[in-house]
Design a protein around this motif. Sequence first.
Motif, PDB file in Angstrom:
ATOM      1  N   PRO A  97       0.813  -1.220   0.000  1.00 24.71           N
ATOM      2  CA  PRO A  97       0.000   0.000   0.000  1.00 24.71           C
ATOM      3  C   PRO A  97       0.844   1.267   0.000  1.00 24.71           C
ATOM      4  CG  PRO A  97       0.159  -0.848   2.223  1.00 24.71           C
ATOM      5  CD  PRO A  97       0.884  -1.832   1.338  1.00 24.71           C
ATOM      6  N   LEU A  98       0.249   2.352  -0.425  1.00 22.68           N
ATOM      7  CA  LEU A  98       0.868   3.660  -0.289  1.00 22.68           C
ATOM      8  C   LEU A  98       0.978   4.021   1.197  1.00 22.68           C
ATOM      9  CD1 LEU A  98      -0.999   5.558  -3.130  1.00 22.68           C
ATOM     10  CD2 LEU A  98       1.483   5.216  -3.010  1.00 22.68           C
ATOM     11  N   ALA A  99       1.874   4.938   1.501  1.00 26.41           N
ATOM     12  CA  ALA A  99       2.048   5.404   2.874  1.00 26.41           C
ATOM     13  C   ALA A  99       1.281   6.716   3.034  1.00 26.41           C
ATOM     14  CB  ALA A  99       3.523   5.610   3.180  1.00 26.41           C
ATOM     15  N   PRO A 100       0.158   6.719   3.730  1.00 24.54           N
ATOM     16  CA  PRO A 100      -0.650   7.942   3.840  1.00 24.54           C
ATOM     17  C   PRO A 100       0.092   9.087   4.515  1.00 24.54           C
ATOM     18  CG  PRO A 100      -1.443   6.239   5.343  1.00 24.54           C
ATOM     19  CD  PRO A 100      -0.450   5.584   4.445  1.00 24.54           C
ATOM     20  N   GLN A 101       1.121   8.751   5.306  1.00 25.01           N
ATOM     21  CA  GLN A 101       1.872   9.788   6.005  1.00 25.01           C
ATOM     22  C   GLN A 101       2.973  10.403   5.149  1.00 25.01           C
ATOM     23  OE1 GLN A 101       2.123   6.565   6.382  1.00 25.01           O
ATOM     24  NE2 GLN A 101       4.132   5.883   7.083  1.00 25.01           N
ATOM     25  N   ALA A 102       3.201   9.870   3.951  1.00 30.95           N
ATOM     26  CA  ALA A 102       4.302  10.356   3.104  1.00 30.95           C
ATOM     27  C   ALA A 102       4.057  11.794   2.649  1.00 30.95           C
ATOM     28  CB  ALA A 102       4.475   9.444   1.896  1.00 30.95           C
ATOM     29  N   LYS A 103       5.085  12.607   2.767  1.00 29.14           N
ATOM     30  CA  LYS A 103       5.028  13.965   2.229  1.00 29.14           C
ATOM     31  C   LYS A 103       5.437  13.986   0.760  1.00 29.14           C
ATOM     32  CE  LYS A 103       5.914  16.135   6.709  1.00 29.14           C
ATOM     33  NZ  LYS A 103       6.837  16.987   7.505  1.00 29.14           N
ATOM     34  N   HIS A 104       6.198  12.978   0.343  1.00 30.66           N
ATOM     35  CA  HIS A 104       6.596  12.837  -1.055  1.00 30.66           C
ATOM     36  C   HIS A 104       6.846  11.361  -1.328  1.00 30.66           C
ATOM     37  CE1 HIS A 104       8.208  13.993  -4.973  1.00 30.66           C
ATOM     38  NE2 HIS A 104       9.233  13.170  -4.753  1.00 30.66           N
ATOM     39  N   SER A 105       6.339  10.851  -2.444  1.00 29.83           N
ATOM     40  CA  SER A 105       6.500   9.441  -2.813  1.00 29.83           C
ATOM     41  C   SER A 105       7.316   9.329  -4.092  1.00 29.83           C
ATOM     42  CB  SER A 105       5.132   8.764  -3.018  1.00 29.83           C
ATOM     43  OG  SER A 105       4.373   8.798  -1.824  1.00 29.83           O
ATOM     44  N   ILE A 106       8.326   8.459  -4.060  1.00 29.46           N
ATOM     45  CA  ILE A 106       9.121   8.163  -5.247  1.00 29.46           C
ATOM     46  C   ILE A 106       8.704   6.779  -5.731  1.00 29.46           C
ATOM     47  CG2 ILE A 106      11.434   7.792  -6.178  1.00 29.46           C
ATOM     48  CD1 ILE A 106      12.512   9.680  -4.046  1.00 29.46           C
ATOM     49  N   LEU A 107       8.172   6.713  -6.949  1.00 22.63           N
ATOM     50  CA  LEU A 107       7.664   5.463  -7.518  1.00 22.63           C
ATOM     51  C   LEU A 107       8.620   4.992  -8.607  1.00 22.63           C
ATOM     52  CD1 LEU A 107       3.908   6.546  -7.947  1.00 22.63           C
ATOM     53  CD2 LEU A 107       5.054   5.697  -5.888  1.00 22.63           C
ATOM     54  N   LEU A 108       9.195   3.809  -8.430  1.00 21.40           N
ATOM     55  CA  LEU A 108      10.160   3.257  -9.377  1.00 21.40           C
ATOM     56  C   LEU A 108       9.622   1.953  -9.943  1.00 21.40           C
ATOM     57  CD1 LEU A 108      13.542   3.936  -7.587  1.00 21.40           C
ATOM     58  CD2 LEU A 108      13.158   4.299 -10.012  1.00 21.40           C
ATOM     59  N   ALA A 109       9.529   1.874 -11.286  1.00 23.30           N
ATOM     60  CA  ALA A 109       8.989   0.681 -11.947  1.00 23.30           C
ATOM     61  C   ALA A 109       9.977   0.144 -12.960  1.00 23.30           C
ATOM     62  CB  ALA A 109       7.667   1.010 -12.643  1.00 23.30           C
ATOM     63  N   GLY A 110      10.119  -1.166 -12.992  1.00 26.80           N
ATOM     64  CA  GLY A 110      10.910  -1.835 -14.012  1.00 26.80           C
ATOM     65  C   GLY A 110      10.032  -2.783 -14.794  1.00 26.80           C
ATOM     66  N   PRO A 178      17.273  11.161   1.194  1.00 23.99           N
ATOM     67  CA  PRO A 178      16.207  10.544   1.985  1.00 23.99           C
ATOM     68  C   PRO A 178      15.813  11.446   3.151  1.00 23.99           C
ATOM     69  CG  PRO A 178      18.321   9.564   2.529  1.00 23.99           C
ATOM     70  CD  PRO A 178      18.563  10.474   1.349  1.00 23.99           C
ATOM     71  N   SER A 179      14.578  11.300   3.574  1.00 26.99           N
ATOM     72  CA  SER A 179      14.101  12.037   4.740  1.00 26.99           C
ATOM     73  C   SER A 179      12.942  11.263   5.341  1.00 26.99           C
ATOM     74  CB  SER A 179      13.655  13.447   4.341  1.00 26.99           C
ATOM     75  OG  SER A 179      12.462  13.404   3.568  1.00 26.99           O
ATOM     76  N   GLY A 180      12.572  11.649   6.531  1.00 24.20           N
ATOM     77  CA  GLY A 180      11.483  10.948   7.200  1.00 24.20           C
ATOM     78  C   GLY A 180      10.165  11.061   6.471  1.00 24.20           C
ATOM     79  N   GLY A 181      10.006  12.132   5.672  1.00 21.03           N
ATOM     80  CA  GLY A 181       8.755  12.327   4.961  1.00 21.03           C
ATOM     81  C   GLY A 181       8.703  11.722   3.580  1.00 21.03           C
ATOM     82  N   LYS A 182       9.837  11.207   3.091  1.00 24.29           N
ATOM     83  CA  LYS A 182       9.883  10.593   1.755  1.00 24.29           C
ATOM     84  C   LYS A 182       9.710   9.081   1.868  1.00 24.29           C
ATOM     85  CE  LYS A 182      12.890  13.775  -0.844  1.00 24.29           C
ATOM     86  NZ  LYS A 182      14.191  13.871  -1.560  1.00 24.29           N
ATOM     87  N   HIS A 183       8.950   8.535   0.936  1.00 26.65           N
ATOM     88  CA  HIS A 183       8.778   7.084   0.873  1.00 26.65           C
ATOM     89  C   HIS A 183       9.074   6.609  -0.540  1.00 26.65           C
ATOM     90  CE1 HIS A 183       6.918   5.902   4.801  1.00 26.65           C
ATOM     91  NE2 HIS A 183       6.886   7.236   4.892  1.00 26.65           N
ATOM     92  N   GLU A 207      14.667   1.977   6.659  1.00 27.54           N
ATOM     93  CA  GLU A 207      14.053   0.782   6.075  1.00 27.54           C
ATOM     94  C   GLU A 207      12.531   0.886   6.030  1.00 27.54           C
ATOM     95  OE1 GLU A 207      13.960  -4.096   6.466  1.00 27.54           O
ATOM     96  OE2 GLU A 207      15.069  -2.913   7.935  1.00 27.54           O
ATOM     97  N   GLY A 208      11.946   1.530   7.042  1.00 27.26           N
ATOM     98  CA  GLY A 208      10.499   1.654   7.077  1.00 27.26           C
ATOM     99  C   GLY A 208       9.931   2.553   5.999  1.00 27.26           C
ATOM    100  N   ASN A 209      10.791   3.295   5.306  1.00 26.54           N
ATOM    101  CA  ASN A 209      10.342   4.179   4.234  1.00 26.54           C
ATOM    102  C   ASN A 209      10.569   3.574   2.854  1.00 26.54           C
ATOM    103  OD1 ASN A 209      10.414   5.809   6.590  1.00 26.54           O
ATOM    104  ND2 ASN A 209      10.538   7.654   5.358  1.00 26.54           N
ATOM    105  N   VAL A 210      11.056   2.348   2.812  1.00 27.74           N
ATOM    106  CA  VAL A 210      11.343   1.677   1.548  1.00 27.74           C
ATOM    107  C   VAL A 210      10.379   0.499   1.397  1.00 27.74           C
ATOM    108  CG1 VAL A 210      13.065   0.441   0.176  1.00 27.74           C
ATOM    109  CG2 VAL A 210      13.768   2.361   1.638  1.00 27.74           C
ATOM    110  N   HIS A 211       9.605   0.505   0.326  1.00 25.21           N
ATOM    111  CA  HIS A 211       8.578  -0.509   0.106  1.00 25.21           C
ATOM    112  C   HIS A 211       8.814  -1.171  -1.246  1.00 25.21           C
ATOM    113  CE1 HIS A 211       6.485   1.836   3.271  1.00 25.21           C
ATOM    114  NE2 HIS A 211       6.919   2.880   2.575  1.00 25.21           N
TER     115      HIS A 211
END
Length: 316
Positions: A97-110, A178-183, A207-211
């Motif tokens: 799932p997405l992280a609702p608390q994220a201030k910014h999300s980086i989405l990487l697809a291969g 990286p920062s606490g608000g980035k996922h 680690e908790g910010n990496v999905h």
Amino acid sequence: MKVRLANKRDVATDICEFELVSLDGSALPAFTAGAHIDVHVTNGIIRQYSLCNAPGETHRYCVGVLRDPQSRGGSVGMHALTVGTDIEISAPRNHFPLAPQAKHSILLAGGIGVTPILCMAEALASEGASFEVHYCTREPARTAFRERFACEDIAAKTHLYYDSEGERANLDAILAQPSGGKHLFVCGPAGFIDAVLARAEAAQWPEGNVHREYFAAPVPASADGDDDKPFQVRLHSSGRVIEVKAGETIVAALAAHGVEVQMSCEQGVCGTCLTRVVDGTPDHRDVYLTDDERAANDQILPCCSRSKSAVLVLDL
């Protein structure tokens, strides 16, 4: 539940999108971005496919499937389906799932790993959230859903990279701050995900910010190099002891003695068979658990993992 294949269309070379609807036209169970369904393809083959349509849609489910020449039957079976065919599927589940608390999300697809990433991008765009997409493929012809990434609310935040044109994502630059608000969310082939995770670790991402979500497991390997060591499984509820032979999976050994464990992917990818460990040390060979969860040694994916202990006590 039973659904019907309402439409099937090519979205890139060797990639088809399958549109599934209920048999009676009723609404399907709601889902969230990153969710997947189990599809009973044929002859007992069950595969997990991420939903790639908008989460607000309940009149259909859409999945994108790559026809893999090394297929074990799943993708070839899917591509052989014809419109109008009835198929059995599970209700949606979301282990990514997405992280609702994220201030910014980086989405990487291969590659075909884009399916949950696309759904995430559209969900974040609809919420006006801060995000960016990095989508890596072999060539433009193999880049699925390009028209959706070209939509106004996503295009400016999307970066496409084609191996055929010498364009590679600069992971060090993408993950540099990286920062606490980035996922970070990554999906794709095992090698792609492992490369991203390695760069994220080097950049000291929490680690908790990496999905991550693998769509196929890498070749399993024993942590200690001994693939064929037999061991015993003890059932915590009854004390019953079952031998697990060399080269035999835990679920196969249990099934041979009438103990059924619900499973799906058989590769340690989906988490369906996740079982609590009461005692003993697992030999984790899945790609579902995080490093911290593996270190805790209180859970196991018995479809693929084994035991470092002579006896492994499971909460069964």
